[in-house]
Motif scaffolding. Sequence first.
Motif, PDB file in Angstrom:
ATOM      1  N   ASP A  39      41.009  -0.197  -0.495  1.00  0.00           N
ATOM      2  CA  ASP A  39      39.734  -0.836  -0.462  1.00  0.00           C
ATOM      3  C   ASP A  39      39.042  -1.029   0.974  1.00  0.00           C
ATOM      4  OD1 ASP A  39      39.552  -0.957  -3.264  1.00  0.00           O
ATOM      5  OD2 ASP A  39      40.340  -2.786  -3.671  1.00  0.00           O
ATOM      6  N   THR A  40      40.113  -1.832   1.754  1.00  0.00           N
ATOM      7  CA  THR A  40      39.650  -2.032   2.910  1.00  0.00           C
ATOM      8  C   THR A  40      39.034  -1.089   3.981  1.00  0.00           C
ATOM      9  OG1 THR A  40      41.336  -4.015   2.803  1.00  0.00           O
ATOM     10  CG2 THR A  40      40.393  -3.781   4.825  1.00  0.00           C
ATOM     11  N   VAL A  41      40.050   0.217   3.829  1.00  0.00           N
ATOM     12  CA  VAL A  41      39.586   1.313   4.711  1.00  0.00           C
ATOM     13  C   VAL A  41      38.371   1.823   4.525  1.00  0.00           C
ATOM     14  CG1 VAL A  41      40.471   3.327   5.681  1.00  0.00           C
ATOM     15  CG2 VAL A  41      42.074   1.493   5.383  1.00  0.00           C
ATOM     16  N   VAL A  42      38.229   2.289   2.983  1.00  0.00           N
ATOM     17  CA  VAL A  42      36.963   2.753   2.409  1.00  0.00           C
ATOM     18  C   VAL A  42      35.698   1.799   2.930  1.00  0.00           C
ATOM     19  CG1 VAL A  42      35.564   3.320   0.437  1.00  0.00           C
ATOM     20  CG2 VAL A  42      38.141   4.127   0.727  1.00  0.00           C
ATOM     21  N   ALA A  43      35.729   0.928   2.839  1.00  0.00           N
ATOM     22  CA  ALA A  43      34.529  -0.040   3.029  1.00  0.00           C
ATOM     23  C   ALA A  43      34.426  -0.305   4.606  1.00  0.00           C
ATOM     24  CB  ALA A  43      35.149  -1.663   2.427  1.00  0.00           C
ATOM     25  N   ALA A  44      35.384   0.059   5.372  1.00  0.00           N
ATOM     26  CA  ALA A  44      35.330  -0.032   6.869  1.00  0.00           C
ATOM     27  C   ALA A  44      34.468   1.112   7.499  1.00  0.00           C
ATOM     28  CB  ALA A  44      36.712  -0.098   7.604  1.00  0.00           C
ATOM     29  N   VAL A  45      34.459   2.248   6.970  1.00  0.00           N
ATOM     30  CA  VAL A  45      33.544   3.252   7.520  1.00  0.00           C
ATOM     31  C   VAL A  45      32.766   3.933   6.752  1.00  0.00           C
ATOM     32  CG1 VAL A  45      35.582   3.912   9.176  1.00  0.00           C
ATOM     33  CG2 VAL A  45      35.471   4.872   6.935  1.00  0.00           C
ATOM     34  N   ASP A  46      31.772   4.663   7.199  1.00  0.00           N
ATOM     35  CA  ASP A  46      30.664   5.218   6.653  1.00  0.00           C
ATOM     36  C   ASP A  46      30.966   6.759   6.344  1.00  0.00           C
ATOM     37  OD1 ASP A  46      29.124   3.106   6.311  1.00  0.00           O
ATOM     38  OD2 ASP A  46      28.265   3.537   8.237  1.00  0.00           O
ATOM     39  N   VAL A  47      32.205   7.251   6.681  1.00  0.00           N
ATOM     40  CA  VAL A  47      32.729   8.586   6.495  1.00  0.00           C
ATOM     41  C   VAL A  47      33.627   8.779   5.326  1.00  0.00           C
ATOM     42  CG1 VAL A  47      32.326   9.122   9.001  1.00  0.00           C
ATOM     43  CG2 VAL A  47      34.853   8.628   8.179  1.00  0.00           C
ATOM     44  N   PRO A  48      33.757  10.075   4.813  1.00  0.00           N
ATOM     45  CA  PRO A  48      34.819   9.960   3.607  1.00  0.00           C
ATOM     46  C   PRO A  48      36.316   9.451   4.048  1.00  0.00           C
ATOM     47  CG  PRO A  48      33.558  11.874   3.713  1.00  0.00           C
ATOM     48  CD  PRO A  48      33.072  11.158   5.049  1.00  0.00           C
ATOM     49  N   VAL A  49      36.960   8.890   3.132  1.00  0.00           N
ATOM     50  CA  VAL A  49      38.226   8.757   3.278  1.00  0.00           C
ATOM     51  C   VAL A  49      39.089   9.328   2.142  1.00  0.00           C
ATOM     52  CG1 VAL A  49      40.066   6.776   3.362  1.00  0.00           C
ATOM     53  CG2 VAL A  49      37.563   6.511   4.245  1.00  0.00           C
TER      54      VAL A  49
END
Length: 347
Positions: A133-143
Motif C-alpha cells: 500500500d505504501t509503495v504504490v501510493a508513493a509513486v506515480d509509476v507502475p509498481v
Amino acid sequence: MTQHIVIKELFDKPIGKKLWVAPMAGVTDRPFRTLCKYFGAGHAVSEMMTADKTLRMSKKSLYRANFDGEIAPISAQIAGSDPQELAEAARYQVANGAQIVDINMGCPAKKVCNKLAGSALLQDEDLVARILDTVVAAVDVPVTLKTRLGYLNGHENIMRVAKRAEEAGIAALALHGRTREDMYLNTARYSLIKDVKSMLNIPVIANGDIDSPEKAKYVLDYTGADAVMIGRAAQGRPWIFREIAHYLETGEYLTAPNIEEVKTVLLGHLSELYEFYGEYSGCRISRKHIAWYTKGLRSSNEFRQNMYKVESTADQYKVVEEYFDHLLAHGEIMSDVQAEAVNLLDH
C-alpha cells in the motif's frame, strides 16, 4: 506516461515481450541487461537495491542504480522491510530515471532474509500489505512485485499475498515457483502459478527452471502466464532469449551459436563490463561471466584456473581471445554441451 500504458507496452504482441530477464544480484547489471535485450528479451529488471538510504551512495549501489542509455522501460528493484523506507527508495529511483519500481519479496539469501527482507517478508502478511500500500501510493509509476510461493513448504500463502497485491494496485506479479525453504532446490511448481494467474486480473510472469525453448512454451501454455522470467539459464547464454523467441514464433529450433559467435559475444560483453566498472572491478566481475560462457568448452577448466590469476583487464581480454583462437585453430565448432543439446534436438 500512465501506469496503464507502461505496463500494456510490456505485453503487446511481439514475442519478445513474453521474455523477461530475472533480477539477479551481482549479475543483471546494465551491461548484462543490455545484452539480453539485444538478443530479444522484452524486459529486464535491475539488480536488487537496498532501501537503506545510508547505503545509497555506496559504490555498489551507484553501479546498480546506473541506467544511463538503457533501453526503456527502466525497472528498478528495491528491497527492505520498512514501508516508509521502501516508499522513499521508490521515489528516489523514479527521480533517478526508473519508469517501473519492482519490490523484492522473493530473494532467499540468508543475509537478506535475516533482515526480514526478500522472501522472509512472506512470514508477515500484515507487513506485506503495509509495504504494498505504501509503495504504490508513493509513486506515480507502475509498481510490480517479485515473490515466491511462500516461506515454508506446506505453508504456501501466495494466493492471499497475490490477491492482496492486486488490491493494493500492484501492476504485475512475477512469481518464482518455489518457497524460500526450497531456495533453488527441488523443482519449480507451476500449478500454483497457474492458480494465481486464474485468480488475478493483472499480468503474471512465471519464473523458475525455465532453461530451454520447449520449457518456456510449456510454462506459458500450462500456467497461462503473460510472460516467463529467465534468470540462471541466461548466465553465459544471453542468446537463450533469441532461441526461445524463435521457437515460440515458428515451432522450430535455432542452431546453437558456434565458437566464433560465442567468442564475439563474450569479448563484446567484457568490453562493456570494463567500461562500466573500470579496471579493478571490471576484471574481477568479469571472471564469473567468463566461467559461465566457457562452461563445457574443450579444456575449459584448465583455462579458467589460469584466467582467474590474471589481474588486469588487458591481460584478461587477451587470454580469453587466445583461448578461443586456439579452439578455432583446432577445428572446434561448438561446445560439448551445445553439441549434446543439438544431438538431442535432432532425435
